[in-house]
Every structure is written in structure tokens, then in C-alpha cells.
Enzyme design. Structure first.
Site, short mmCIF file in Angstrom:
data_model
loop_
_atom_site.label_atom_id
_atom_site.label_comp_id
_atom_site.label_asym_id
_atom_site.label_seq_id
_atom_site.Cartn_x
_atom_site.Cartn_y
_atom_site.Cartn_z
N GLU A 46 49.22 23.34 9.59
CA GLU A 46 49.95 22.67 10.67
C GLU A 46 51.45 22.88 10.53
O GLU A 46 51.97 22.94 9.42
CB GLU A 46 49.68 21.16 10.69
CG GLU A 46 48.49 20.73 11.52
CD GLU A 46 47.21 20.76 10.73
OE1 GLU A 46 46.13 20.72 11.34
OE2 GLU A 46 47.27 20.80 9.50
N THR A 47 52.09 23.00 11.68
CA THR A 47 53.54 22.95 11.77
C THR A 47 53.91 21.75 12.63
O THR A 47 53.38 21.57 13.73
CB THR A 47 54.11 24.23 12.39
OG1 THR A 47 53.80 25.35 11.55
CG2 THR A 47 55.62 24.13 12.55
#
Length: 284
Positions: A46-47
Site C-alpha cells: 500500500e501507498t
């Protein structure tokens, strides 16, 4: 424009443990397509993308494939970055997200997230579940994710699932595999929710353990998954008859989560370590 960028190992107290998340600080929202491209380029589970507002932060999370509605480790990483670089005097932070307002507070040596509880509902064990895991499945429960209960911590630790078969169980973002910890519900979590460090060392016994698989994704096994504990905490709190629990996710990198069941909310606390800081260049 250039974007400040950090990579943080969340739910870890040393580098190369826990779950790495990207954290991007924005002045204004970019297009969804560009945010997705950045997440693909970062190639992390995830970002997180953040914009500072008056008294809170807008927060969104992207995997390399899509935007998701809730992510624990990238929220923890985001709070770590803000506490360290943006608001070092703050005691708590508020984030506006697709899952409502989320608060992260300092709790001794930990950062503690306040998330919505998602008690999973019991369902019939899917036909392919045991063949996919290679161990007996005692129960199945579901909410956003499919949760499969197996018999022991050792079975969770040693799982070598057939991801192709697991991916054929349709209708869920991912598959949680969980069991009670070896100590059978060892006492945990001295100060979670009370402003203290829960104090459990790496060798302390877990109340429950888990792993999380997302077949067909860029990251088929997530290292440490805060959002799945929105399911796991109320489930195990009910099973074990206790509201404060120590959880471990038994991926190769591993992670420790200090948990509290609070009815329709759960608290999930952990540590984080900074790996990288720099800039993403969006020129030309």
C-alpha cells in the site's frame, strides 16, 4: 511538482521487519489515475496519500491494483511520519477516510489506531478451502475478507497454501487464516488504551496469530495487516473472553499488534521504523 515520500516499516521495532508502506505528502489531490500510477511504481502493498487540512488529514490508500477502503499499516506509517516530521508535539492525529474518521494517538512507546470493528459472520466452509490450505479448516467467517480458522499456531506458521486454488474462492478481497496462540490466550497488552507501552517482547506468547493472503495480487501475502484485525479482534475477544489481546502475524517478516476490543471500535497499536525519505519527481 515534487512530492515528499517516505517508506516506513510498520508494526516493527527494527528495519526489515513488519510491513513497509509508502507515505506521500500532497498539497492538493492529483488525479486518481496518477495516484494509482505512483502506487504501481512504488510497488509496495500500500501507498498512503495525505493532505493536511485544518485540524485533520485527508488520507487515501492505494495498492498496486486499486484504491482500498481501509489499511492499517499504511495508516500507522502515515501517523509515524506526521508525528516525526510534521507535528512532533501532537498527542493525537485525525484522518478522514473512506472508512470514516480514524484517530491515531501516542500510547507510551506505541502509536495506537482507533478503527471500526468488523465482526465477521459465520458461513459454511468453502469447498476449496482445505485443499487450498492443506490443513483442516475448523470454521469459516466472512466480512470484507474470508476468515478461516485452523487448529494451531504451528499450522498457521507452516502454511504453504495453493494460491491458485485459494484465488478460486470468489467474493472476498483476501483470505485470513487464524488460530489461537500457543499459550491459549496468554495475558497481553498492559498499557494499550491507557497511555502505556504494552511491553510485550518479541518472544511473548500471542493470544492469536494470523496470516493474510491476496491471491493474484502484486503482493500475494501481506506482511502485517492492520485492517484484518478489525475482524480478528472482536472474534478472538469473544472466543477468549478478554478485551486486551496480543496478536502476531506470522509472515516471513512478521509483526506484533497490541489490540483492544471496544465494542463497535477496536484499538490496534504498534511501533514503526523509518526506512527511506526523499522526493517523488513529477516533472515534465
Amino acid at each position: 511538482m515534487n512530492m515528499r515520500y517516505f517508506v516506513v516499516d510498520a508494526f516493527a521495532d527494527e528495519l526489515f521487519r513488519g510491513n513497509p508502506a509508502g507515505v506521500c505528502l500532497l498539497d492538493e489531490w492529483l488525479s486518481d489515475a496518477l495516484l494509482q500510477s505512483i502506487a504501481v511504481e512504488n510497488n509496495l502493498a500500500e501507498t498512503a496519500f495525505l493532505i493536511r487540512r485544518e485540524g485533520f488529514y485527508d488520507l487515501r490508500w492505494f495498492t498496486p491494483e486499486l484504491e482500498i477502503d481501509l489499511c492499517g499499516h499504511a495508516t500507522l506509517a502515515s501517523a509515524f511520519v506526521i508525528f516525526k516530521f510534521i507535528e512532533p508535539e501532537a498527542s493525537s492525529l485525525a484522518f478522514e477516510t473512506q472508512s470514516g474518521r480514524l484517530v491515531v494517538a501516542r500510547a507510551g512507546g506505541l502509536l495506537e489506531m482507533d478503527f471500526p470493528a468488523r465482526m465477521p459472520e459465520p458461513i459454511a466452509v468453502p469447498e476449496l478451502a482445505e485443499a487450498a490450505l492443506g490443513v483442516p479448516v475448523l470454521e469459516a467467517h466472512a466480512s470484507r475478507d474470508l476468515m478461516l480458522l485452523v487448529g494451531s499456531e504451528q499450522e498457521v506458521r507452516e502454511l504453504r497454501p495453493n494460491l491458485d486454488l485459494l484465488g478460486q474462492i470468489a467474493g472476498y478481497l483476501g483470505v485470513i487464516v487464524t488460530a489461537a496462540g500457543d499459550a491459549g490466550g496468554a495475558e497481553a497488552a498492559g498499557g494499550v488504551g491507557a497511555g502505556g507501552d504494552a511491553g510485550a517482547a518479541k518472544g511473548d506468547a500471542a493470544d492469536f496469530v494470523s496470516r493474510f493472503f491476496v491471491p493474484g495480487s502484486a503482493v500475494p501475502e501481506d506482511h502485517v495487516t492492520g485492517s484484518t484485525h478489525c475482524n480478528l479482534i472482536p472474534f478472538w475477544a469473544t472466543r477468549l473472553g478478554k478485551d486486551r489481546l496480543l496478536a502476531k502475524q506470522l509472515s516471513a517478516r512478521g509483526g506484533t499488534l497490541y489490540c483492544q476490543n471496544c465494542g463497535d471500535r477496536v484499538k490496534i497499536a504498534g511501533k514503526s521504523v523509518l526506512y527511506l525519505q526523499g522526493e517523488i519527481l513529477l516533472e515534465g
